[in-house]
Design a protein around this motif. Structure first.
Motif, mmCIF file in Angstrom:
data_model
loop_
_atom_site.group_PDB
_atom_site.id
_atom_site.type_symbol
_atom_site.label_atom_id
_atom_site.label_comp_id
_atom_site.label_asym_id
_atom_site.label_seq_id
_atom_site.Cartn_x
_atom_site.Cartn_y
_atom_site.Cartn_z
ATOM 1 N N PHE A 57 -2.962 13.649 0.227
ATOM 2 C CA PHE A 57 -1.798 12.858 0.629
ATOM 3 C C PHE A 57 -0.623 13.773 0.967
ATOM 4 C CE2 PHE A 57 1.973 10.333 -0.737
ATOM 5 C CZ PHE A 57 1.881 9.355 0.232
ATOM 6 N N PHE B 271 -1.908 6.258 5.739
ATOM 7 C CA PHE B 271 -2.808 7.185 5.051
ATOM 8 C C PHE B 271 -3.559 6.487 3.918
ATOM 9 C CE2 PHE B 271 -3.815 10.408 1.924
ATOM 10 C CZ PHE B 271 -4.507 11.305 2.707
ATOM 11 N N LYS C 91 10.690 -3.437 12.374
ATOM 12 C CA LYS C 91 11.550 -2.249 12.235
ATOM 13 C C LYS C 91 11.859 -1.641 13.593
ATOM 14 C CE LYS C 91 9.351 -0.787 8.176
ATOM 15 N NZ LYS C 91 8.528 0.288 7.649
ATOM 16 N N LEU D 286 6.858 -2.213 -2.336
ATOM 17 C CA LEU D 286 5.955 -1.252 -1.729
ATOM 18 C C LEU D 286 5.688 -1.599 -0.270
ATOM 19 C CD1 LEU D 286 4.210 1.126 -2.534
ATOM 20 C CD2 LEU D 286 2.409 -0.473 -3.087
ATOM 21 N N LEU D 287 5.586 -2.904 -0.015
ATOM 22 C CA LEU D 287 5.228 -3.331 1.328
ATOM 23 C C LEU D 287 6.437 -3.529 2.210
ATOM 24 C CD1 LEU D 287 2.440 -5.964 0.850
ATOM 25 C CD2 LEU D 287 2.317 -3.840 2.070
ATOM 26 N N THR D 288 7.508 -3.988 1.596
ATOM 27 C CA THR D 288 8.609 -4.439 2.441
ATOM 28 C C THR D 288 9.702 -3.395 2.591
ATOM 29 O OG1 THR D 288 9.590 -5.456 0.529
ATOM 30 C CG2 THR D 288 8.268 -6.867 1.922
ATOM 31 N N ASP D 289 9.481 -2.207 2.054
ATOM 32 C CA ASP D 289 10.489 -1.179 2.222
ATOM 33 C C ASP D 289 10.645 -0.889 3.708
ATOM 34 O OD1 ASP D 289 12.156 0.882 2.068
ATOM 35 O OD2 ASP D 289 10.747 2.313 1.201
ATOM 36 N N PRO D 290 11.771 -1.208 4.281
ATOM 37 C CA PRO D 290 11.863 -1.147 5.724
ATOM 38 C C PRO D 290 12.234 0.225 6.283
ATOM 39 C CG PRO D 290 13.799 -2.189 4.813
ATOM 40 C CD PRO D 290 12.998 -1.703 3.662
ATOM 41 N N SER D 291 12.470 1.210 5.424
ATOM 42 C CA SER D 291 12.913 2.479 5.978
ATOM 43 C C SER D 291 11.731 3.178 6.651
ATOM 44 C CB SER D 291 13.467 3.351 4.877
ATOM 45 O OG SER D 291 12.525 3.453 3.855
ATOM 46 N N VAL D 292 12.059 4.163 7.464
ATOM 47 C CA VAL D 292 11.022 4.810 8.248
ATOM 48 C C VAL D 292 10.367 5.941 7.475
ATOM 49 C CG1 VAL D 292 10.590 6.141 10.321
ATOM 50 C CG2 VAL D 292 12.085 4.168 10.388
ATOM 51 N N GLY D 293 11.172 6.719 6.771
ATOM 52 C CA GLY D 293 10.655 7.880 6.059
ATOM 53 C C GLY D 293 9.944 7.453 4.797
ATOM 54 N N HIS D 294 9.896 8.339 3.841
ATOM 55 C CA HIS D 294 9.207 8.010 2.613
ATOM 56 C C HIS D 294 10.188 7.993 1.463
ATOM 57 C CE1 HIS D 294 5.246 7.957 4.304
ATOM 58 N NE2 HIS D 294 5.696 8.897 5.099
ATOM 59 N N TRP E 193 -1.024 15.709 4.115
ATOM 60 C CA TRP E 193 -0.844 14.832 5.274
ATOM 61 C C TRP E 193 0.636 14.565 5.534
ATOM 62 C CZ3 TRP E 193 -4.083 13.359 8.917
ATOM 63 C CH2 TRP E 193 -3.704 12.321 9.745
#
Lengths: 637, 431
Positions: free
Chosen positions: A399, B353, B408, A3-11, A402
């Motif tokens: 959420f 968020f 990043k 959850l914390l270390t996911d390095p991608s930018v999007g979701h 947003w």
């Protein structure tokens, strides 16, 4: 820690699934919450009650209260009835004092005055009488209270004289015993809850409501810190059943151990005992019937708790950290087996002897529970998820609103030639709306607006003035806001409604959780009503039906629907016109009662309505009429 | 922008003045989230009056500020009235905001300068990752407004906690870092750390930022900074000794902080843990907790973030605000107002968020649960601890998110936003 270390930018994929189908998820959560709530009454969700506090040792001793030594219950009752006849509307204070003195109790009386907050120069006075039985085996460190509200023969409520006679009988018996380790206070209060509140405030030297409203006076004698209290309301010599009442001010409940103690001892003395006037146990009922009975008992508890108004004098003790319940003895109508007053007396004796054993104040067992039956409970860990499901529907909506907005922004960023990482929001209008709606709420608080309304319309009764005042303000908000917004604002950026939408949703969600921590029933019922329109609202281009739905759940409308329902249940025979006038009238009375409760007892129900629901409602209403300026219909993919 | 700045400025001051002189100030000052044994104004006043009565305030377990603070407040309360003392706090808070404003301005200017130097290295594709020029104007305003309007700092100011002064010195230290003023940096760092101890970790970013770019002279510069700090601390401690004439204050200040003697609930994690723990494990866990709070993150973070001392300082401040023994929301408010300085990283942050929802939720939930526990007596310590735990977790999420955003961004600047492997979008994994 993906959850914390996911390095991608999007979701992530999960997020986009949630965002894309958020409406379905919200509806699903709503339905799941209702189903779960209904399931709570089932035996597989509730558990058997048990005693956590071992020191109570319930029912280990045989009840010894009897009619043999000294004057009997009948003598006390006859004497009391004769005395009460002389005072049509008042309390026979001299008699009570002399009676207590005669029972060799340390006797005091306590005067209090109420400055009626909605009308100037209206003062009510009252006087409580209490006697203290000093514990022979300890210093006056701790005490237990037995209280009876005195009701004159002209009172609209059923008489409590038999209860008072039982109290005399008990005092006479307790005086002879030498095992008391805690002081026992015998308290006779006047003017129902008002007298009790005044006595408690004077005992603890505080003021709970608005300053200057209830002048609680001074006490000339005190016992130790009160550990527990039992309030007696016995309406007849021949009792059908004892109903055990719990709900306190602002929905606070007594420790479950005390409730269990009452049920257990009633059982032991073979007194028919009920909760919300429904017998416990599943004997002689089939499973389906048991479930329905449990559900209806639980629902009636939820309804009582949600009002935040105590259903007996015991409810005022809870705020002071004192566990208290009311034992209400209903009259046996007609022939048949009845419970004698002496049996009830022995129940009380047993309870006092158990409480006498306590080494520490009640802290074991539960303080947060729902009771589907006399012997089953639902703990907080099981009922909170119902509310959490509803609130998380709100959070999910916030959420996804947003995320949709921010991803839309990113898309438009990449297409535009200007390269800005994120567009900053013009928050002025949004914060103006949020602040403004709260300021309206603050002005409408019971301490400010009602006095003004009653002054303004001082020729009509208070409750009508209040109803008129609040309705006028609400109608003004409902009608003027859309026009104002259309006039003043030409266009708003998409991000601004989304911001307002998200703020509204979050405020509603967090507010509901906080309310539910204090009073689950109120929080849950409010959530059931408000989550649906809040979830249906979109950031823009709402259909007319959503607006209509919001009108329906406006706090004043909600009050109106509730009174309409209750009036229909109580007076089904009224004609339409009579019915409507009655509903309007009683809505006003509710409102007046609620404001007075707020100022005298510190009941929060009104404040919650005005400080949480009304601002959120107003903000949502603004949201729906904000001028729309959609460049293109954006869909999150 | 000037108009906006002035607006925020006046609103911030008005809120502070209004709340300071209304009944709310005592209500807020009594909140455990705002006042801890280390920073509460009540204790300062008690200590000062003991001191004025010629009784050693360090004899009891009441006063835990340094003798310097003692003398300062003794002077302050004897010369000016209560009204002006409140004003002094408000002025200090505003001054902190102004210092942060300039810090942010200089820092952003430095970033932009650096960027224009290295711009040619980056590909055209990454234009949108570059820091736009308008950040130079907007970021300082954001920093200023967050500090002025943040309820955490506002409450801390009107409760007259000594955190206000602490924040001022920290802000000066950060300013000195971006301006590369060694002596001011060391002095303000020592002044900030003497009463609170933990912020000594900021010496690492100070050393890095004051060091010259020449790699040969770097080590010497590090040592000079360190020595300056040590010298200033020693002389200040000696000054304290001269004031008190004995060294007992060391135990009352540092012994109190390190041994966690007061287990009154606060927003930190120590109180619950040490109430529940078996007494004979106390020494072990005190060591473990204190190491975690003070030095554990300093070296690894300094190595990783050596090119961005301000980000390093922000993350260290945030970590100490989470893990220190007596945290208060004044500390949290301070590092939150530093976040807009790093606005170029926000694009890469994912949890913003959720984190902000949790911040708001915990802030509202903590008093609710406290009320249930202390006043209604129906809830218990576990409820409150649950909220503080959630609050700590939220802050850690925020810090991790910020640090990962930095990494990043670095990566994306070098290698591009989207990497294609065999025509499919590749996912980056951090393992």
């Amino acid at each position: 820690m993906g959850l914390l270390t996911d390095p991608s930018v999007g979701h992530g994929a999960l997020t986009s699934i949630f965002v894309r189908h958020h409406n379905r998820f919200c509806i699903l959560m709503y339905i799941a919450s209702v189903i779960l709530f209904c399931m709570l009454a089932h035996d597989s969700f509730s558990s058997q009650t048990y005693f956590s506090e071992n020191a109570l040792l319930p029912g280990l001793v045989k009840g010894q209260l009897n009619d043999n030594s000294g004057p009997s219950f009948k003598d006390h009752y006859k004497e009391l009835k004769a005395e009460a006849q002389h005072y049509e509307t008042e309390t026979p204070h001299p008699y009570l004092i002399s009676k207590f003195k005669h029972l060799r109790l340390e006797t005091y009386s306590h005067n209090f005055t109420l400055n009626y907050p909605l009308k100037k120069n209206t003062v009510y006075t009252g006087r409580n009488v209490y006697g203290i039985l000093r514990a022979p085996r300890s210093a006056s460190i701790e005490s237990i209270v037995l209280s009876v509200p005195y009701r004159s023969p002209s009172s609209i409520f059923p008489s409590t004289l038999p209860g008072l006679a039982v109290m005399f009988q008990i005092a006479q018996f307790f005086r002879q015993q030498m095992y008391w380790a805690k002081d026992i206070i015998f308290l006779v209060t006047e003017h129902e809850q008002l007298g009790m509140q005044a006595w408690l405030e004077a005992y603890h030297g505080t003021c709970c409501g608005s300053p200057g409203v209830l002048n609680s006076g001074k006490l000339s004698g005190r016992a130790g810190a009160i550990q527990a209290a039992i309030n007696l309301e016995i309406h007849s010599e021949k009792i059908d059943h004892i109903d055990i009442k719990l709900s306190g001010l602002n929905g606070q409940l007594p420790n479950l151990d005390l409730v269990n103690l009452a049920h257990r001892l009633c059982n032991k003395e073979s007194v028919r005992h009920t909760f919300n006037n429904v017998d416990g146990g599943a004997i002689g009922r089939n499973k389906v019937n048991t479930y329905y009975t449990n559900l209806s008992t639980m629902m009636s508890m939820v309804m009582t708790q949600a009002t935040g108004v105590p259903d007996g004098n015991h409810g005022l003790f809870h705020r002071f950290g004192i566990e208290a319940i009311t034992l209400e003895g209903y009259e046996k109508k007609g022939r048949g087996i009845y419970v004698s007053v002496l049996q009830v007396g022995r129940v009380i004796e047993g309870m006092f002897r158990s409480l006498n054993n306590l080494l520490e104040r009640f802290h074991q067992s539960f303080f947060f529970y729902l009771l589907p039956s006399t012997d089953r409970y639902v703990s907080i860990g099981l009922y909170m998820p119902c509310l959490v499901l509803l609130v998380s529907a709100l959070f999910l909506k916030a959420f996804s609103a947003w995320i949709q907005n921010s991803s839309h922004q990113k898309l438009s960023d990449s297409s535009s030639t200007q390269s800005t990482i994120s567009e900053h929001m013009h928050v002025g209008v949004v914060s103006g709306i949020v602040l403004g709606s709260h300021v309206i709420g603050l002005i409408l608080l019971p301490n400010f607006a009602p006095a003004y309304f009653t002054n303004f319309w001082n020729h009509i009764p208070t409750h009508r003035a209040l109803l008129l005042g609040y309705t006028c303000v609400s109608v003004a908000i409902v009608c003027l806001l859309p026009i104002l917004l259309k006039k003043c604002l030409n266009s708003m950026k998409v991000s601004n409604w989304v911001l307002l939408h998200v703020i509204c949703l979050l405020e509603l969600g967090i507010g509901l959780l906080c309310v539910a921590m204090h009073n689950f029933s109120l929080g849950y019922l409010t959530a059931l009503v408000y989550v649906l329109p809040a979830v249906c609202t979109k950031s823009s281009q709402n259909r007319i039906i959503v607006k209509f739905l919001w009108i329906l759940v406006h706090p004043i409308c909600s009050l109106f629907w509730i009174t309409a329902y209750i009036t229909y249940i109580t007076f089904p025979e009224l004609s339409i016109i009579d019915y409507l006038t009655k509903v309007v009238e009683s809505s006003g009375q509710w409102m007046a009662l609620s404001t007075v409760d707020n100022m005298v007892y510190g009941n929060w129900a009104f404040s919650i309505g005005v400080l949480l629901l009304l601002p959120v409602w107003t903000a949502f209403w603004c949201l729906m009429f904000l001028p729309t300026n959609l460049p293109q219909k954006s869909k999150m993919e | 922008m000037e108009k906006l700045l002035f607006f925020v400025y006046s609103i911030g001051i008005l809120i502070r003045i209004y709340l300071s002189f209304s009944d709310f100030s005592t209500l807020i000052a009594d909140r455990v989230e705002v006042s801890t044994p280390l920073n509460s104004w009540k204790r300062v006043i008690e200590g000062v009056s003991l001191y004025n009565e010629k009784i050693n305030p360090y004899d009891g377990d009441l006063f835990h500020e340094t003798p310097l603070t003692l003398v300062f407040f003794s002077y302050l309360t004897s010369t000016i009235s209560d009204f002006y003392v409140s004003l002094v706090f408000i002025i200090c808070d505003v001054f902190t905001a102004i210092v942060l404003y300039y810090t942010s301005k200089i820092y952003t200017a430095n970033l932009l300068k650096e960027q224009s130097k290295t711009k040619s290295v980056y590909n055209k594709e990454f234009n949108k990752l570059l820091i736009p020029n308008n950040f130079l104007i907007i970021n300082p305003v954001y920093v200023f407004s967050v500090y002025m309007l943040n309820p955490y700092t506002v409450f801390s100011c009107i409760a007259r906690t000594t955190t206000v002064f602490n924040n001022l010195f920290l802000a000066l230290c950060l300013y000195a870092m971006v301006k590369r003023l060694r002596f001011l940096g060391c002095l303000s760092l020592v002044l900030a750390s003497l009463p609170t101890f933990y912020t000594f970790g900021l010496i690492a970013p100070l050393m890095i930022s004051c060091a010259s770019t020449d790699s040969k002279k770097k080590t010497g510069s590090f040592i000079i900074t360190l020595l300056t700090c040590v010298a200033i601390s020693c002389s200040l401690l000696y000054l304290c000794y001269i004031i008190m004439n004995e060294w007992t204050f060391l135990d009352s200040v540092y012994g109190f902080i390190l041994n966690v003697r007061d287990l009154k609930p606060n927003i930190g994690l120590f109180w619950y843990f040490f109430t529940e723990m078996f007494e004979h494990f106390r020494a072990l866990f005190v060591c473990a907790f204190q190491l975690n709070a003070s030095v554990l993150y300093v070296i690894p973070l300094s190595i990783r973030l050596r090119h961005d001392p301000l980000l390093l300082a922000t993350s260290l401040l945030a970590l100490t605000a989470v893990f220190k023994s007596y945290p208060s929301i004044g500390d949290v408010g301070f590092y939150l107002s530093l976040l807009p300085i790093h606005r170029h990283l926000f694009y890469f942050m994912q949890q913003a968020f959720i984190v902000s929802c949790f911040f708001v939720g915990c802030t509202i939930f903590a008093p609710t649960v406290w009320h249930l526990w202390i006043y209604s007596r129906s809830a218990n310590a576990n409820f409150y601890f649950g909220v503080t735990l959630a609050f700590a977790t939220t802050q850690i999420f925020l810090i991790t998110d910020l640090l990962f955003a930095y990494i990043k961004r670095e990566f994306a600047l070098k290698h591009g936003m989207k990497r294609m492997i065999n025509g499919r979008e590749a996912r980056l994994m951090l393992d």
